[in-house]
Design a protein around this motif. Sequence first.
Motif, PDB file in Angstrom:
ATOM      1  N   PHE A   1       0.834  -1.206   0.000  1.00 37.84           N
ATOM      2  CA  PHE A   1       0.000   0.000   0.000  1.00 37.84           C
ATOM      3  C   PHE A   1       0.869   1.257   0.000  1.00 37.84           C
ATOM      4  N   PHE A   2       1.964   1.206   0.752  1.00 38.92           N
ATOM      5  CA  PHE A   2       2.713   2.414   1.091  1.00 38.92           C
ATOM      6  C   PHE A   2       4.161   2.396   0.605  1.00 38.92           C
TER       7      PHE A   2
ATOM      8  N   ALA B   1      -2.507  -8.137  -0.919  1.00 37.85           N
ATOM      9  CA  ALA B   1      -2.704  -6.689  -0.787  1.00 37.85           C
ATOM     10  C   ALA B   1      -3.876  -6.212  -1.634  1.00 37.85           C
ATOM     11  N   ARG B   2      -3.990  -6.733  -2.866  1.00 32.98           N
ATOM     12  CA  ARG B   2      -5.124  -6.343  -3.721  1.00 32.98           C
ATOM     13  C   ARG B   2      -6.449  -6.732  -3.069  1.00 32.98           C
ATOM     14  N   ALA B   3      -6.503  -7.943  -2.526  1.00 34.23           N
ATOM     15  CA  ALA B   3      -7.738  -8.397  -1.882  1.00 34.23           C
ATOM     16  C   ALA B   3      -8.054  -7.549  -0.659  1.00 34.23           C
TER      17      ALA B   3
ATOM     18  N   PRO C   1     -12.204   5.469   0.920  1.00 34.24           N
ATOM     19  CA  PRO C   1     -11.805   6.334  -0.195  1.00 34.24           C
ATOM     20  C   PRO C   1     -10.448   5.902  -0.749  1.00 34.24           C
ATOM     21  N   ASP C   2     -10.154   6.305  -1.962  1.00 35.69           N
ATOM     22  CA  ASP C   2      -8.824   6.171  -2.557  1.00 35.69           C
ATOM     23  C   ASP C   2      -8.415   4.730  -2.864  1.00 35.69           C
TER      24      ASP C   2
ATOM     25  N   LEU D   1      -4.536   0.695  -5.347  1.00 37.91           N
ATOM     26  CA  LEU D   1      -4.348  -0.366  -6.337  1.00 37.91           C
ATOM     27  C   LEU D   1      -3.234  -0.002  -7.318  1.00 37.91           C
ATOM     28  N   VAL D   2      -3.120   1.278  -7.657  1.00 42.99           N
ATOM     29  CA  VAL D   2      -2.017   1.721  -8.516  1.00 42.99           C
ATOM     30  C   VAL D   2      -0.681   1.496  -7.815  1.00 42.99           C
ATOM     31  N   ASN D   3      -0.615   1.830  -6.542  1.00 43.57           N
ATOM     32  CA  ASN D   3       0.618   1.616  -5.779  1.00 43.57           C
ATOM     33  C   ASN D   3       0.997   0.138  -5.743  1.00 43.57           C
TER      34      ASN D   3
END
Length: 386
Positions: free
Chosen positions: A141-142, A173-175, A183-184, A189-191
Amino acid sequence: MWSWKQMAALVPHSAHDSVDWAACLDAFPQLELARTTPQDPIYHAEGDVWTHTQMVVTELLQDGDYAGLTNEERETVFLAALLHDVAKCSTTQIADDGRISQPGHSRRGALDARLMLWEAGAPVARREAVCRLIAVHQVPFFAFADSRRGVSPEFMVRELSWQVDLHLLVLLARADIRGRICPDVGNVLVNIELFRELAMEEGCLRKPRSFASAETALRYFRGAELHPDYALHEDPGSRVIVMCGLPASGKNHWVAQHHAGLPVVSFDDARAELGLRHGENEGAAAHRAVDKAKSLLRAKAAFVWNATHLSRQMRGKTLDLCLAYGAQVELVHLEAARSTLLARNSKRDTTLGNAALLGMLHRWEVPLPTEAHGLQLLVNESSTQT
């Protein structure tokens, strides 16, 4: 008590297979607490932790990459998804303004999952694959934000590739982000996708990132400014076998069987030499053991450091000392089933009771491959070995 075989049978093979949620709760009773564990409504508008967990597992099964996994990989990532927030119940904090947080739930969740899977008799490598995913499940995520550790995305990807299968981490992580109302989601998902692409560029999506040598890898993971593809100069030092494991896991026997000719640094021996009971004047025993280790390190002699070294923090002190002298260090983690441990401990001449031994499980952090030059994870079940 559920067995590992029964737990593995819970794992669906595809999105078309239903999840037996009641059986999951029965297999992992701690998940029952997830039903009543609240979450911050800003990041989890779906509600309690169990609702989120079910959504995450459902998203995992619907991910197009899930069906392409092997049975072992599906077991690993499914159980990691099921247990990824298992420790939120014990880490929940509610601030004066009503905001809810669960600091440290990933690391604590890995420990809780380890104990449950250990009790079930899970193979050590399979168990640790699950627990390592839980421990780092939100890192993608980060990874491209400002790191609290002050490390780059490249460092994160390289380091994590030595600890987990990054392809499975990406699926988890996607799940996790899709299985919530917040939000966001799109930016996260892009990250995650950038994290996956970086792993592919580094050649480590499905295997550890290659390094020029074990010394280069270890010094890199410990913060040295170097490139993985160029070998670091090595000054020959001691070869040190650092034992890790609960009392009565068989460390003494293993050392006698495999390294009988080497000197041994041992806190137990130091206590005995000083006439101390377990837990009495630990500082004096540690000082005596460390002095012996320093003498061997100065002489560049091979030796075994035999101690519990249960937590990463405690191992770190030993590793820092050995590496300061240029030693080559191999961690050997030894474990046994609960019944075996307690039976052995009851027969030992020790002041450490079984209740105190079991209490040590709450500090049990199995070593990672990034901690030393080498790592062995071994199970010792012979009732005669202490």
